[in-house]
Design a protein around this motif. Structure first.
Motif, PDB file in Angstrom:
ATOM      1  N   ILE A 182      -8.184 -17.286   3.393  1.00 57.40           N
ATOM      2  CA  ILE A 182      -7.858 -16.760   2.068  1.00 57.40           C
ATOM      3  C   ILE A 182      -8.506 -15.386   1.899  1.00 57.40           C
ATOM      4  O   ILE A 182      -9.673 -15.205   2.233  1.00 57.40           O
ATOM      5  CB  ILE A 182      -8.353 -17.710   0.953  1.00 57.40           C
ATOM      6  CG1 ILE A 182      -7.755 -19.114   1.112  1.00 57.40           C
ATOM      7  CG2 ILE A 182      -8.055 -17.133  -0.420  1.00 57.40           C
ATOM      8  CD1 ILE A 182      -6.273 -19.215   0.876  1.00 57.40           C
ATOM      9  N   TYR A 183      -7.741 -14.431   1.399  1.00 53.59           N
ATOM     10  CA  TYR A 183      -8.232 -13.080   1.150  1.00 53.59           C
ATOM     11  C   TYR A 183      -8.101 -12.781  -0.334  1.00 53.59           C
ATOM     12  O   TYR A 183      -7.073 -13.061  -0.942  1.00 53.59           O
ATOM     13  CB  TYR A 183      -7.442 -12.054   1.968  1.00 53.59           C
ATOM     14  CG  TYR A 183      -7.639 -12.252   3.444  1.00 53.59           C
ATOM     15  CD1 TYR A 183      -8.657 -11.590   4.114  1.00 53.59           C
ATOM     16  CD2 TYR A 183      -6.832 -13.122   4.165  1.00 53.59           C
ATOM     17  CE1 TYR A 183      -8.862 -11.785   5.475  1.00 53.59           C
ATOM     18  CE2 TYR A 183      -7.025 -13.324   5.526  1.00 53.59           C
ATOM     19  CZ  TYR A 183      -8.042 -12.655   6.171  1.00 53.59           C
ATOM     20  OH  TYR A 183      -8.246 -12.856   7.509  1.00 53.59           O
ATOM     21  N   LEU A 238      -6.763  -5.624   0.078  1.00 54.38           N
ATOM     22  CA  LEU A 238      -5.488  -5.006   0.451  1.00 54.38           C
ATOM     23  C   LEU A 238      -5.661  -3.913   1.501  1.00 54.38           C
ATOM     24  O   LEU A 238      -4.910  -3.874   2.479  1.00 54.38           O
ATOM     25  CB  LEU A 238      -4.764  -4.448  -0.778  1.00 54.38           C
ATOM     26  CG  LEU A 238      -3.380  -3.859  -0.519  1.00 54.38           C
ATOM     27  CD1 LEU A 238      -2.436  -4.937   0.009  1.00 54.38           C
ATOM     28  CD2 LEU A 238      -2.811  -3.243  -1.780  1.00 54.38           C
ATOM     29  N   ASP A 239      -6.629  -3.034   1.334  1.00 54.10           N
ATOM     30  CA  ASP A 239      -6.824  -1.939   2.292  1.00 54.10           C
ATOM     31  C   ASP A 239      -7.145  -2.468   3.691  1.00 54.10           C
ATOM     32  O   ASP A 239      -6.611  -1.968   4.682  1.00 54.10           O
ATOM     33  CB  ASP A 239      -7.940  -0.994   1.822  1.00 54.10           C
ATOM     34  CG  ASP A 239      -7.539  -0.201   0.598  1.00 54.10           C
ATOM     35  OD1 ASP A 239      -6.326  -0.013   0.370  1.00 54.10           O
ATOM     36  OD2 ASP A 239      -8.442   0.232  -0.141  1.00 54.10           O
ATOM     37  N   GLU A 240      -8.003  -3.478   3.770  1.00 57.66           N
ATOM     38  CA  GLU A 240      -8.368  -4.045   5.072  1.00 57.66           C
ATOM     39  C   GLU A 240      -7.166  -4.727   5.723  1.00 57.66           C
ATOM     40  O   GLU A 240      -6.944  -4.608   6.923  1.00 57.66           O
ATOM     41  CB  GLU A 240      -9.518  -5.052   4.937  1.00 57.66           C
ATOM     42  CG  GLU A 240     -10.857  -4.424   4.603  1.00 57.66           C
ATOM     43  CD  GLU A 240     -11.005  -4.093   3.122  1.00 57.66           C
ATOM     44  OE1 GLU A 240     -10.307  -4.704   2.287  1.00 57.66           O
ATOM     45  OE2 GLU A 240     -11.803  -3.204   2.799  1.00 57.66           O
ATOM     46  N   LYS A 244       0.838  -1.205   0.000  1.00 56.88           N
ATOM     47  CA  LYS A 244       0.000   0.000   0.000  1.00 56.88           C
ATOM     48  C   LYS A 244       0.874   1.257   0.000  1.00 56.88           C
ATOM     49  O   LYS A 244       0.638   2.190  -0.768  1.00 56.88           O
ATOM     50  CB  LYS A 244      -0.930  -0.013   1.207  1.00 56.88           C
ATOM     51  CG  LYS A 244      -1.986   1.061   1.151  1.00 56.88           C
ATOM     52  CD  LYS A 244      -3.077   0.746   2.138  1.00 56.88           C
ATOM     53  CE  LYS A 244      -4.067   1.845   2.292  1.00 56.88           C
ATOM     54  NZ  LYS A 244      -4.827   2.153   1.120  1.00 56.88           N
ATOM     55  N   LYS A 245       1.889   1.282   0.833  1.00 56.69           N
ATOM     56  CA  LYS A 245       2.790   2.435   0.898  1.00 56.69           C
ATOM     57  C   LYS A 245       3.537   2.609  -0.423  1.00 56.69           C
ATOM     58  O   LYS A 245       3.668   3.730  -0.923  1.00 56.69           O
ATOM     59  CB  LYS A 245       3.771   2.280   2.052  1.00 56.69           C
ATOM     60  CG  LYS A 245       4.688   3.483   2.252  1.00 56.69           C
ATOM     61  CD  LYS A 245       5.490   3.348   3.519  1.00 56.69           C
ATOM     62  CE  LYS A 245       6.423   4.469   3.825  1.00 56.69           C
ATOM     63  NZ  LYS A 245       6.645   5.512   2.907  1.00 56.69           N
ATOM     64  N   PHE A 246       4.008   1.509  -0.996  1.00 62.22           N
ATOM     65  CA  PHE A 246       4.731   1.569  -2.266  1.00 62.22           C
ATOM     66  C   PHE A 246       3.833   2.133  -3.374  1.00 62.22           C
ATOM     67  O   PHE A 246       4.248   2.990  -4.149  1.00 62.22           O
ATOM     68  CB  PHE A 246       5.249   0.179  -2.655  1.00 62.22           C
ATOM     69  CG  PHE A 246       6.008   0.162  -3.941  1.00 62.22           C
ATOM     70  CD1 PHE A 246       7.342   0.527  -3.981  1.00 62.22           C
ATOM     71  CD2 PHE A 246       5.388  -0.214  -5.129  1.00 62.22           C
ATOM     72  CE1 PHE A 246       8.050   0.529  -5.177  1.00 62.22           C
ATOM     73  CE2 PHE A 246       6.086  -0.231  -6.330  1.00 62.22           C
ATOM     74  CZ  PHE A 246       7.413   0.149  -6.354  1.00 62.22           C
ATOM     75  N   LEU A 247       2.611   1.663  -3.439  1.00 63.67           N
ATOM     76  CA  LEU A 247       1.670   2.126  -4.459  1.00 63.67           C
ATOM     77  C   LEU A 247       1.359   3.618  -4.290  1.00 63.67           C
ATOM     78  O   LEU A 247       1.319   4.363  -5.260  1.00 63.67           O
ATOM     79  CB  LEU A 247       0.382   1.307  -4.417  1.00 63.67           C
ATOM     80  CG  LEU A 247       0.500  -0.159  -4.828  1.00 63.67           C
ATOM     81  CD1 LEU A 247      -0.792  -0.912  -4.527  1.00 63.67           C
ATOM     82  CD2 LEU A 247       0.865  -0.300  -6.292  1.00 63.67           C
ATOM     83  N   GLU A 248       1.161   4.048  -3.043  1.00 63.99           N
ATOM     84  CA  GLU A 248       0.848   5.452  -2.777  1.00 63.99           C
ATOM     85  C   GLU A 248       2.063   6.351  -3.044  1.00 63.99           C
ATOM     86  O   GLU A 248       1.932   7.402  -3.661  1.00 63.99           O
ATOM     87  CB  GLU A 248       0.374   5.630  -1.331  1.00 63.99           C
ATOM     88  CG  GLU A 248      -1.011   5.067  -1.090  1.00 63.99           C
ATOM     89  CD  GLU A 248      -1.403   5.070   0.377  1.00 63.99           C
ATOM     90  OE1 GLU A 248      -0.566   5.440   1.251  1.00 63.99           O
ATOM     91  OE2 GLU A 248      -2.553   4.688   0.671  1.00 63.99           O
ATOM     92  N   ASP A 249       3.231   5.946  -2.548  1.00 60.41           N
ATOM     93  CA  ASP A 249       4.435   6.763  -2.700  1.00 60.41           C
ATOM     94  C   ASP A 249       4.839   6.941  -4.157  1.00 60.41           C
ATOM     95  O   ASP A 249       5.376   7.976  -4.535  1.00 60.41           O
ATOM     96  CB  ASP A 249       5.613   6.166  -1.928  1.00 60.41           C
ATOM     97  CG  ASP A 249       5.435   6.266  -0.424  1.00 60.41           C
ATOM     98  OD1 ASP A 249       4.489   6.948   0.031  1.00 60.41           O
ATOM     99  OD2 ASP A 249       6.247   5.668   0.311  1.00 60.41           O
ATOM    100  N   ASN A 250       4.620   5.918  -4.971  1.00 58.30           N
ATOM    101  CA  ASN A 250       5.037   5.958  -6.370  1.00 58.30           C
ATOM    102  C   ASN A 250       3.891   6.261  -7.326  1.00 58.30           C
ATOM    103  O   ASN A 250       4.089   6.264  -8.538  1.00 58.30           O
ATOM    104  CB  ASN A 250       5.709   4.631  -6.752  1.00 58.30           C
ATOM    105  CG  ASN A 250       6.988   4.433  -5.984  1.00 58.30           C
ATOM    106  OD1 ASN A 250       7.967   5.131  -6.204  1.00 58.30           O
ATOM    107  ND2 ASN A 250       6.981   3.482  -5.055  1.00 58.30           N
TER     108      ASN A 250
END
Length: 176
Positions: A119-120, A125-127, A97-103
């Motif tokens: 299983i998810y 991902l957010d949860e 999540k941080k990688f996606l937001e930062d980039n």
């Protein structure tokens, strides 16, 4: 160049060993990342104590079939797949999540996760990123356990000091 049978057996054994040592497995589609971005993502996973590997889908599937419990993830084993292994259920989600937001990216795409037998799906991902780590949960529990003791100790201390001041005032009145 295709792997020999011996190389496949060795790789399968390594994957099985990694699966046995981790209670959390995240699947991602890394297609579209530049080399620099992929290196940054690997570094972020390494700093979070998460193993992140690109694996052959067929070998990963065989290892998962041997271990069992991954059946619902088999549909996601297509296309480029990178796998995150760890014992911290929220760790990989927070890193992703941080990688996606930062980039400001949409890849790597989260395909799904196996966490302690559950299983998810790809939309979780957010949860998962909101989950607390084991250390954070232990800290919360200790804080809750310590709160009553601290309250009792401070209450006893407050009453004791109040009692002491009352006794002191009474003794001062008697002397006067």
């Amino acid at each position: 160049m295709p792997l020999t049978k011996a190389q496949k057996q060795e790789a399968l054994g390594a994957i099985e060993e990694t699966l046995d040592g981790a209670n959390t497995v995240y699947l991602t589609d890394y297609q579209g990342l530049t080399v620099e971005q992929a290196t940054g993502l690997r570094r972020a996973f390494r700093e979070a104590d998460v193993q992140y590997k690109v694996l052959k889908n067929t070998l990963l599937r065989r290892a998962m079939e041997k271990r069992g419990g991954f059946d619902e993830l088999f549909d996601e084993l297509n296309g480029p797949t990178a796998v995150a292994f760890t014992n911290d259920p929220a760790g990989p989600a927070k890193v992703l999540k941080k990688f996606l937001e930062d980039n400001n990216l949409e890849v790597p795409r989260f395909k799904g996760a196996y966490i302690d037998g559950a299983i998810y799906s790809g939309g979780s991902l957010d949860e998962l990123a909101k989950l607390k780590s084991k250390d954070e949960l232990l800290g919360d529990i200790l804080g809750l356990l310590m709160a009553p003791i601290t309250n009792v100790a401070s209450a006893l201390g407050a009453q004791g000091s109040g009692l002491a001041s009352v006794i002191q005032q009474i003794s001062e009145k008697e002397e006067a």
